[in-house]
Design an enzyme around this catalytic site. Structure first.
Site, short mmCIF file in Angstrom:
data_model
loop_
_atom_site.label_atom_id
_atom_site.label_comp_id
_atom_site.label_asym_id
_atom_site.label_seq_id
_atom_site.Cartn_x
_atom_site.Cartn_y
_atom_site.Cartn_z
N GLU A 62 -7.64 -5.36 6.09
CA GLU A 62 -6.24 -4.93 6.08
C GLU A 62 -5.95 -4.29 7.42
O GLU A 62 -6.78 -3.55 7.96
CB GLU A 62 -5.98 -3.94 4.94
CG GLU A 62 -4.55 -3.40 4.96
CD GLU A 62 -4.14 -2.69 3.67
OE1 GLU A 62 -5.02 -2.37 2.86
OE2 GLU A 62 -2.93 -2.48 3.49
N CYS A 275 -2.08 -2.84 0.47
CA CYS A 275 -0.65 -2.50 0.38
C CYS A 275 0.18 -3.21 1.43
O CYS A 275 1.37 -3.45 1.23
CB CYS A 275 -0.47 -1.00 0.51
SG CYS A 275 -1.06 -0.12 -0.93
N ASN A 402 -0.82 -7.34 -5.38
CA ASN A 402 -1.80 -6.30 -5.05
C ASN A 402 -1.45 -5.02 -5.78
O ASN A 402 -0.42 -4.42 -5.50
CB ASN A 402 -1.79 -6.03 -3.54
CG ASN A 402 -2.70 -4.86 -3.17
OD1 ASN A 402 -3.91 -4.96 -3.29
ND2 ASN A 402 -2.12 -3.74 -2.76
N GLU A 403 -2.27 -4.65 -6.72
CA GLU A 403 -2.13 -3.35 -7.40
C GLU A 403 -0.72 -3.14 -7.95
O GLU A 403 -0.26 -2.00 -8.05
CB GLU A 403 -2.41 -2.19 -6.44
CG GLU A 403 -3.81 -2.10 -5.91
CD GLU A 403 -4.09 -0.78 -5.19
OE1 GLU A 403 -3.13 -0.04 -4.92
OE2 GLU A 403 -5.26 -0.51 -4.94
O1 AHR Z 1 -7.72 0.05 0.94
C1 AHR Z 1 -6.68 0.93 1.17
C2 AHR Z 1 -5.55 0.79 0.18
O2 AHR Z 1 -5.99 1.14 -1.08
C3 AHR Z 1 -5.02 -0.59 -0.01
O3 AHR Z 1 -4.05 -0.92 0.92
C4 AHR Z 1 -4.42 -0.55 -1.36
O4 AHR Z 1 -4.41 -1.79 -1.99
C5 AHR Z 1 -5.24 0.48 -2.07
O5 AHR Z 1 -4.47 1.39 -2.74
#
Ligand code: AHR
Length: 675
Positions: A62, A275, A402-403
């Site tokens: 990321e 995120c 994602n989440e």
């Molecule tokens: O890995 C860091 C963050 O943790 C990521 O962006 C997110 O998906 C999670 O909350």
């Protein structure tokens, strides 16, 4: 100490005290030996075994902690397109990272211009009027904490330049040509390398290139561009790359960091997050189409982690890197909703793409598959080919979401995307999402929803204490094998104050043994986050820290590496007689036929082991042991530095039954070669 009143001389007294001390020490050692004599038996049944995912251990990338710009992406110029903005950081603007130079009597002016951009995606440029040249008028860029250069190495400079017409900005003299001096300089102005380029009319954007050779090794040089004639010139996309990128790729990746990642032997690579994928509000969702094609036409944007993402490391560079390191691509696209925890839009929560726009969004998702795998005569396959990769990339997996908070808005959009992929590309395995935590409402609702839709794999996330990981070694033992498989997409153990310690790394190792044992249900696992630039972290702990010149792997890195290097595709039943602070797993790798036993001793004392390899024909064979240990489990490498422990490889004699003492706080990998 006050001496007792006796007829014993002080010397004789000291001697007898010493004898007592020796007796005490001997007794303590004897007791310790007795405690150590508690041998743990590890029994491996090589006759049995179940197939497990051959792709278990991979990486999560990321652009967080300056992982891409200022990190893995080898570009040395910061804010090369003059697109930084106050929406990223209040003090930022298009000239952040740049200095206007008027040397030795030079005079002129600098503006940020948006009247004639290179491309609508790249609206700003620097417009410089040189009224008096002096020793040069122009710009300098200090990169990300300085530009590191190495003596004798070559650097590719490029810039888009446009000469403006007579009368623009009150300039009175037509200029047909404008020579520019391009230099690498120390911060004190010592020239380390110089080249010349020349901008010329007609007044359209033209790319100028030059190669600079550094005369010295300097960690914090500057790039300087100086006009040597009066005139009016616009500059944009000012770029400097080391020629030595990873595998020498143009617009490539920083060689040492990319190599550190390759050395993990990841079986897959997730991208672009996290995120960052679903973004800070709808306008900030990561759009893969904005990240391909000529870099000056890509659409950079604010990073959810509050800096700028140039997307120079975009989808093409990502897929290319996967291919270069033998990792399967696992891109993750937003599920038609933004991040519920968006920082700038905090309070607004999750936002949903309007239904009217969903068909176009779904088409983008389908186009990604065509771009990755389609023939060169398809619309998107042709774009891949034009970028230099006519062969398909072989995309098999695609993450959606994602989440995400499990709302009706999310569910509706996820289902639309999921069904469209299934209808048009049944060959693609979709990975769904079950919230940000290992339990709770979103987790339960996410699992229920994924089960209803028969989503093949779902993505679980957890950042927890080392104790949590040790306490949950049996998490997947009882997962229903008929339900979706699991991708442990983000996990890391962290000690108090989010410290990355040896204790945490060993908890991850123990947990990985449990994932191997459950490799029939856990398909993928990736530690997160992967990269962090020292001094620019938004999240800790991270696996690999770095600065401009060096890479600092953590102990967690070596744990991941040992599991990546010693992966298997069949898990062998492995029983341990005492699982207190101890975990073990065994796999066979069908490519080599090797049998691999992993042993994690989380205790502060060595652990004697009796290892029984049942059903292994023709033992003894040659074997190696790789040991990752360090005496102090509390040793941390919070922001890089020399790791407290590194793996050491040595031969080991093995037989059907053999003894081995696992050092305190250690991961040992015993690899029994088949030949
Ligand atoms: O890995 C860091 C963050 O943790 C990521 O962006 C997110 O998906 C999670 O909350």
């Amino acid at each position: 100490m006050k001496l007792p009143k006796t007829n014993v001389s002080p010397t004789a007294f000291t001697n007898s005290m010493n004898r007592i001390k020796i007796v005490l020490l001997c007794t303590i050692s004897a007791l310790a030996l007795a405690a150590r004599a508690e041998t743990t038996t590890v029994t491996v049944d090589a006759n049995a075994g179940k197939p497990i995912s051959p792709d278990l251990v991979g990486i999560f990338f990321e652009d967080l902690n300056y992982a891409a710009d200022g990190g893995l992406y080898a570009e040395l110029v910061q804010n090369r397109s003059f697109e930084y903005s106050a929406t990223e950081q209040p003090s930022w603007g298009p000239l952040t990272g740049w200095e206007f130079l008027k040397r030795g009597g030079g005079a002129g002016e600098l503006w940020v211009d948006s009247s004639g951009p290179i491309h609508p995606n790249n609206p700003h440029s620097a417009l410089i009027q040189i009224t008096s040249v002096g020793d040069g008028v122009g710009l300098s860029n200090s990169g990300f904490d300085g530009i590191p250069v190495k003596a004798g190495e070559q650097y590719d400079f490029s810039v888009f330049a446009r000469l403006l017409n007579v009368g623009d900005r009150g300039h009175s003299k037509p200029v047909g040509k404008l020579p520019l001096s391009v230099r690498l300089e120390t911060k004190d102005g010592v020239v380390l390398g110089e080249a010349g380029v020349q901008a010329s009319s007609p007044a359209d954007w033209k790319q100028l290139t030059a190669t600079l050779t550094a005369s010295q090794t300097v960690p914090d040089a500057r790039l300087v561009v100086l006009a040597k004639e009066p005139g009016l010139i616009a500059l944009d996309e000012v770029s400097l790359f080391p020629q030595k990128t990873f595998k020498g790729r143009k617009n490539g990746l920083r060689a040492d960091l990319a190599q550190a990642i390759a050395d993990l032997h990841p079986k897959f690579m997730r991208f672009p997050g996290g995120c960052l994928t679903h973004g800070d509000g709808l306008g900030n969702i990561y759009r893969w189409k904005d990240t391909i094609g000529p870099v000056e036409q890509r659409k950079g944007q604010a990073n959810i982690w509050r800096y700028h993402q140039s997307v120079g490391l975009g989808y093409f560079e990502y897929f290319q890197f996967c291919e270069d390191i033998g990792a399967k691509p696992l891109p993750v696209l937003a599920a038609g909703v933004s991040c519920q925890n968006s920082t700038r839009t905090r309070g607004t929560g999750q936002q949903c793409i309007p239904m009217a726009d969903m068909p176009a969004y779904i088409q983008d998702v389908l186009d990604l598959i065509e771009w990755a795998n389609g023939p060169t005569n398809s619309i998107w396959g042709a774009k891949r080919a034009a970028a230099g990769h006519p062969a398909p990339f072989g995309l098999k997996y695609l993450g959606v979401g994602n989440e995400d908070k499990q709302t009706d808005g999310f569910r509706e959009r996820f289902q639309m995307i999921y069904e469209a992929i299934r209808a048009k590309h049944p060959e693609i395995t979709v990975v769904g999402t079950v919230g940000p935590a290992p339990s709770g409402e979103d987790f339960d609702l996410g699992w229920k929803f994924a089960g209803q839709l028969h989503v093949p794999i779902v993505d679980e996330h957890y950042y927890q204490s080392p104790e949590w990981f040790w306490d949950h070694l049996n998490r997947y033992d009882h997962y229903d094998r008929a339900k979706p498989k699991v991708y442990v997409g983000e996990y890391a153990a962290h000690d108090a104050k989010r410290r990355s310690t040896q204790r945490a790394a060993l908890a991850e190792a123990a947990y990985l043994t449990s994932l191997e044992k459950n490799g029939d249900v856990v398909h993928f696992a990736s530690y997160a986050p992967l990269l962090a630039r020292r001094g620019h972290t938004q999240w800790t702990p991270d696996m690999i820290y770095f600065n401009g010149t060096d890479v600092f792997p953590t102990i967690s890195y070596y744990v991941q590496q040992l599991f990546g290097l010693n992966a298997g595709d069949t898990c062998l039943p492995t029983a341990v007689s005492d699982s207190n602070e101890f975990a073990a797993s065994s796999v066979r790798d069908s490519k080599t036929g090797d049998l691999i036993v992993k042993l994690v001793n989380g205790a502060n004392t060595p652990r004697p082991l009796r290892i029984e390899l049942n059903g292994v024909a023709t033992l003894p064979r040659s074997a190696t042991k790789t040991v990752l240990t360090g005496a102090n489990a509390d040793v941390a490498n919070p922001d890089g530095g020399v790791p407290a422990a590194k793996p050491e490889v040595s031969p080991i004699e093995v037989g059907p039954v053999f003894d081995y003492e696992a050092p305190a706080n250690s991961l040992t990998v015993i690899r029994v070669q088949s030949k």
